[in-house]
Design an enzyme around this catalytic site. Structure first.
Site, PDB file in Angstrom:
ATOM      1  N   HIS A 154      60.210  32.934  31.883  1.00 40.82           N
ATOM      2  CA  HIS A 154      59.469  32.294  32.986  1.00 40.82           C
ATOM      3  C   HIS A 154      58.647  33.325  33.754  1.00 40.82           C
ATOM      4  O   HIS A 154      58.402  33.150  34.945  1.00 40.82           O
ATOM      5  CB  HIS A 154      60.414  31.570  33.947  1.00 40.82           C
ATOM      6  N   SER A 275      33.740  47.943  36.912  1.00 39.34           N
ATOM      7  CA  SER A 275      32.913  46.885  37.482  1.00 39.34           C
ATOM      8  C   SER A 275      31.514  47.429  37.765  1.00 39.34           C
ATOM      9  O   SER A 275      31.355  48.614  38.063  1.00 39.34           O
ATOM     10  CB  SER A 275      33.566  46.392  38.776  1.00 39.34           C
ATOM     11  N   LYS A 281      37.252  50.060  39.919  1.00 38.73           N
ATOM     12  CA  LYS A 281      37.893  49.153  38.967  1.00 38.73           C
ATOM     13  C   LYS A 281      38.169  49.799  37.617  1.00 38.73           C
ATOM     14  O   LYS A 281      37.393  50.593  37.097  1.00 38.73           O
ATOM     15  CB  LYS A 281      37.016  47.921  38.758  1.00 38.73           C
ATOM     16  N   GLU A 288      41.407  41.134  27.385  1.00 39.50           N
ATOM     17  CA  GLU A 288      40.993  39.766  27.734  1.00 39.50           C
ATOM     18  C   GLU A 288      40.168  39.155  26.612  1.00 39.50           C
ATOM     19  O   GLU A 288      40.298  37.975  26.288  1.00 39.50           O
ATOM     20  CB  GLU A 288      40.180  39.778  29.032  1.00 39.50           C
TER      21      GLU A 288
END
Ligand code: ARG
Length: 491
Positions: A154, A275, A281, A288
């Site tokens: 979970h 970024s 960043k 992804e």
């Protein structure tokens, strides 16, 4: 092309929809191999003279050599790869070129091309999937693999395991994927060549021969099924989608693991981006994108099933529309796995301090069970103890895990100690459990199976290369197809 029975050419827009030269470029090697086998058989069966058959073979080899040098672009005006090759051959040979298509249809030709292409492309997919297995096992065996990390259920801290055990579990999935891809490949056993348009031929085609020359076990049992069977394409699309789903789940875990709040994995600089606005960043974009590629893979499988869903048996032109997705599926899989393997290999595996220091709660309950307490009661007492401990602000000492004997008199004189984070995995000793011995056993069995898979894949590749060498086909033609697939653009 082939418009003699009509009074006007095909409408321009219709011709554009009808053409398949773009995706057919990936089938060129397969198409030439199939044609060489067909031509040789026409000669040995006495359907064509030895002389004509040899001339056709030589002509096809010349086209293959040109193609291997990148000098054979498919002309969209000639609709597809089959007509392109036949046209080029006829330009070279005249009448003998026009003899190649004897006893053959583009229907059995495209089915044969797809079988040859899919079998070859699967070999590459197997190799790339095994490279991911290899990267995972190597990482599991690296010093980082011996660090402990929370396994989640979970997405909550559950029990601590070795990084090696976690990566071994992922490796096992990709190993099954590689074995599944190989099973699909081994299922491509029968040659459709000689099925003709749907019903075979009145000429004495030796189908067993061409089947053998193309590396198949034998000819397809039914010409009707031979021209319409796309099972292997569908199975390949499923096997590919399954790899992508596993890659996407791993990608997701890498994304979560890279969050500063979690900080259990650090990707190398080759696999992070920044970024355009926020200079601080350090984004896991590649993980992804690995995750994202599964969407297209699932879509291609769904589209392919929908395409054939209500087609009557026999060749229907709809089948042509399934080709781009198949070629693209192999290309996107290659592109994905080529990133995933080194991304894993270069990642740093960290062991952040326990978020929940009580992940050894089951071991405490197990110890009470060993001293005779029924498990359910032990569970309740440990839960009550933890609630109280939390209420007190998780103190050390007599009211914390260090003073367990106060709350659990049964533990007096027993060697139980609340496991430290790094001790926890070795407490669980069951087969397949978190103890390093079991992790090691898992990794060894993965290595054995992966080794076997790799040897079988390589042996098949050698066997197919020998079969092609018997026709004087340049191997680079097939390597080129592999490279083209990798660099194929997204549509
Ligand atoms: N270009 C077609 C395909 O890719 C080849 C078969 C065409 N057959 C036909 N009867 N039009 O499927």
């Amino acid at each position: 092309v082939l418009r003699e029975r009509f009074s006007r050419p095909l409408d321009r827009a219709a011709a554009r929809l009808s053409g398949s030269t773009e995706e057919d470029a990936a089938l060129l090697g397969a198409d030439l191999w199939g044609s060489l086998a067909h031509a040789r058989m026409l000669g040995t069966s006495g359907i064509l003279s030895k002389h004509s058959a040899e001339r056709i073979e030589d002509g096809l080899r010349a086209i293959a050599r040109a193609a291997a040098r990148g000098r054979f672009a498919l002309d969209p005006a000639l609709e597809d790869v089959h007509l392109n090759v036949e046209h080029a051959l006829t330009k070279r040979l005249g009448a003998d070129g026009e003899r190649l298509h004897t006893g053959r249809s583009r229907n059995d030709q495209v089915a044969t091309d797809l079988a040859l292409y899919t079998r070859e492309a699967l070999l590459g997919a197997e190799e790339r999937t095994l490279a991911v297995v290899d990267a995972l096992v190597t990482a599991a065996r690296s010093p980082g693999g011996r660090r402990s990390v929370e396994a989640w259920t979970h997405l909550q801290p559950a029990q601590r395991v070795y990084w090696g055990g976690l990566l071994g579990a992922h490796a096992l999935r990709f190993l099954r994927d590689a074995e599944r891809l190989a099973a699909v490949r081994r299922g491509i056993r029968r040659s459709p060549l000689g099925s003709g348009a749907i019903a075979g031929s009145s000429l004495p085609l030796d189908r067993a021969r061409t089947a053998r020359w193309l590396g198949f076990e034998g000819p397809s049992l039914s010409s009707i099924d031979g021209v319409s069977d796309r099972d292997a394409s569908l199975e390949a699309l499923f096997a590919i989608a399954q790899v992508h789903v596993h890659a996407s789940q791993l990608g997701e875990e890498i994304v979560i693991g890279s969050m500063p709040e979690v900080a259990r994995i650090r990707l190398s600089e080759g696999f992070v981006t920044t970024s355009s606005l926020m200079p601080h960043k350090r984004n896991p974009d590649l993980a992804e994108l690995v995750r994202a590629e599964s969407a297209g893979a699932i879509g291609r499988l769904t589209a392919a099933l929908a395409l054939v869903r209500s087609l009557p048996i026999g060749y229907q032109r709809d089948l042509q529309a399934g080709k781009p997705a198949l070629v693209e599926a192999f290309a996107r899989l290659d592109a994905t796995l080529e990133v995933l393997a080194p991304m894993i290999a270069e990642a740093e595996l960290l062991s952040p301090p326990a978020r929940d220091p009580a992940t050894g709660s089951v071991e405490l309950a197990d110890e009470l069970v060993r001293s005779g307490v029924p498990f359910r009661r032990a569970h309740t007492r440990v839960a009550t103890f933890l609630a109280e401990w939390e209420r007190l602000g998780r103190p050390e000492g007599p009211h914390g895990p260090a003073g367990l004997e106060r709350a659990f008199p049964e533990l007096a004189g027993r060697p139980f100690r609340w496991p430290r984070a790094e001790e926890e995995p070795d407490r669980r000793i069951t087969a397949g459990g978190s103890h390093w011995k079991e992790v090691d056993r898992l990794l060894r069995s993965i290595e054995t199976r992966a080794g076997r898979a790799r040897r079988e894949t390589a042996a098949t590749r050698r066997r197919l290369e020998r079969a092609r060498a018997a026709f004087g086909l340049p191997e680079s033609l097939f390597e080129r197809a592999r490279r083209d697939r990798r660099s194929a653009r997204r549509r």
